[in-house]
Motif scaffolding. Structure first.
Motif, mmCIF file in Angstrom:
data_model
loop_
_atom_site.group_PDB
_atom_site.id
_atom_site.type_symbol
_atom_site.label_atom_id
_atom_site.label_comp_id
_atom_site.label_asym_id
_atom_site.label_seq_id
_atom_site.Cartn_x
_atom_site.Cartn_y
_atom_site.Cartn_z
ATOM 1 N N ILE A 8 43.684 46.730 56.716
ATOM 2 C CA ILE A 8 43.402 46.138 55.406
ATOM 3 C C ILE A 8 41.906 45.970 55.203
ATOM 4 N N ARG A 9 41.183 45.605 56.259
ATOM 5 C CA ARG A 9 39.734 45.482 56.153
ATOM 6 C C ARG A 9 39.122 46.824 55.780
ATOM 7 N N GLN A 10 39.584 47.885 56.422
ATOM 8 C CA GLN A 10 39.062 49.218 56.127
ATOM 9 C C GLN A 10 39.477 49.681 54.733
ATOM 10 N N LEU A 11 40.707 49.378 54.335
ATOM 11 C CA LEU A 11 41.177 49.744 52.993
ATOM 12 C C LEU A 11 40.340 49.034 51.927
ATOM 13 N N SER A 12 40.121 47.744 52.093
ATOM 14 C CA SER A 12 39.304 46.979 51.143
ATOM 15 C C SER A 12 37.897 47.554 51.060
ATOM 16 N N SER A 13 37.322 47.892 52.197
ATOM 17 C CA SER A 13 35.984 48.469 52.224
ATOM 18 C C SER A 13 35.966 49.824 51.519
ATOM 19 N N ALA A 14 36.958 50.643 51.777
ATOM 20 C CA ALA A 14 37.020 51.965 51.149
ATOM 21 C C ALA A 14 37.179 51.840 49.633
ATOM 22 N N ILE A 15 38.006 50.904 49.182
ATOM 23 C CA ILE A 15 38.195 50.689 47.743
ATOM 24 C C ILE A 15 36.872 50.271 47.102
ATOM 25 N N GLY A 16 36.174 49.367 47.739
ATOM 26 C CA GLY A 16 34.913 48.876 47.201
ATOM 27 C C GLY A 16 33.795 49.908 47.216
ATOM 28 N N ILE A 40 41.514 42.767 48.718
ATOM 29 C CA ILE A 40 41.773 44.013 47.987
ATOM 30 C C ILE A 40 41.473 43.818 46.504
ATOM 31 N N ILE A 41 41.905 42.701 45.937
ATOM 32 C CA ILE A 41 41.659 42.430 44.509
ATOM 33 C C ILE A 41 40.160 42.359 44.242
ATOM 34 N N VAL A 42 39.429 41.682 45.114
ATOM 35 C CA VAL A 42 37.975 41.580 44.958
ATOM 36 C C VAL A 42 37.343 42.975 45.039
ATOM 37 N N ALA A 43 37.805 43.804 45.963
ATOM 38 C CA ALA A 43 37.271 45.163 46.087
ATOM 39 C C ALA A 43 37.546 45.974 44.820
ATOM 40 N N LEU A 44 38.698 45.753 44.196
ATOM 41 C CA LEU A 44 39.045 46.477 42.970
ATOM 42 C C LEU A 44 38.161 46.078 41.790
ATOM 43 N N ALA A 67 41.378 35.388 41.971
ATOM 44 C CA ALA A 67 40.705 36.683 42.097
ATOM 45 C C ALA A 67 41.075 37.603 40.941
ATOM 46 N N LEU A 68 42.327 37.553 40.505
ATOM 47 C CA LEU A 68 42.764 38.376 39.371
ATOM 48 C C LEU A 68 42.046 37.989 38.084
ATOM 49 N N SER A 69 41.747 36.711 37.923
ATOM 50 C CA SER A 69 41.043 36.290 36.705
ATOM 51 C C SER A 69 39.660 36.922 36.637
ATOM 52 N N THR A 70 38.999 37.065 37.772
ATOM 53 C CA THR A 70 37.716 37.764 37.809
ATOM 54 C C THR A 70 37.915 39.249 37.532
ATOM 55 N N LEU A 71 38.941 39.823 38.113
ATOM 56 C CA LEU A 71 39.245 41.241 37.913
ATOM 57 C C LEU A 71 39.479 41.553 36.434
ATOM 58 N N LEU A 72 40.131 40.655 35.732
ATOM 59 C CA LEU A 72 40.396 40.865 34.303
ATOM 60 C C LEU A 72 39.100 40.910 33.491
#
Length: 172
Positions: A8-16, A40-44, A67-72
């Motif tokens: 998950i750490r690597q996935l979040s990093s890759a997304i970001g 993950i949400i923060v990375a998105l 985190a979703l409120s920031t994403l929106l």
């Protein structure tokens, strides 16, 4: 998928770190550790072109909704699936403040049994806001009851934007 902590750490990093053209992301029905979905949400949030996000059955709660409120605010998110989570009245309050100012057109809150009449009042108030862009709302398999149905009826009378409302198995 069975993600470990490092995965998950690597996935979040890759997304970001990947290019900023990601438009759709789904990670529904996965069992993650506390805080991993938030990462993950923060990375998105660095993907302004993100239009669809599926977080169904992911134990989304207050931390993830924050985190979703920031994403929106940072993305062009138009479709959000939050079905089958731990969404409660406080989560609805957090999301309501940003949904009204976002591009969100489709919201699925189905199978969130922790939302009480207080949360349904907030969702109904959202529908009455003139800036609300929601066209599709799914609240199937939730406990709305008679009072909630009346609240939604009043909100719909003052809404010109909503095109689809899914109430399947919700009025009991």
């Amino acid at each position: 998928c069975e993600f470990g902590v490092e995965g998950i750490r690597q996935l979040s990093s890759a997304i970001g770190n990947c290019n900023k053209s990601l438009t759709s992301f789904s990670i529904s029905s996965n069992d993650l550790e506390d805080g991993q979905l938030t990462d993950i949400i923060v990375a998105l949030s660095v993907h302004p072109q993100l239009e669809q996000l599926d977080l169904g059955y992911m134990d989304v709660g207050i931390t993830e909704c924050t985190a979703l409120s920031t994403l929106l605010f940072t993305t062009n998110l138009q479709e959000l699936n939050l079905s089958g989570n731990n969404i409660d009245d406080e989560c609805i309050g957090i999301l309501k403040q940003t949904i009204c100012c976002s591009e969100l057109e489709e919201l699925n809150l189905g199978s969130n049994r922790l939302i009480t009449i207080t949360g349904w009042r907030a969702v109904s108030a959202l529908l009455e806001m003139p800036d609300c862009k929601l066209e599709k709302l799914s609240i199937d398999h939730c406990s709305i009851g008679d009072e909630g149905a009346l609240i939604f009826a009043n909100a719909l009378a003052n809404n010109n934007q909503l095109l689809e409302l899914n109430l399947g198995s919700s009025l009991s």
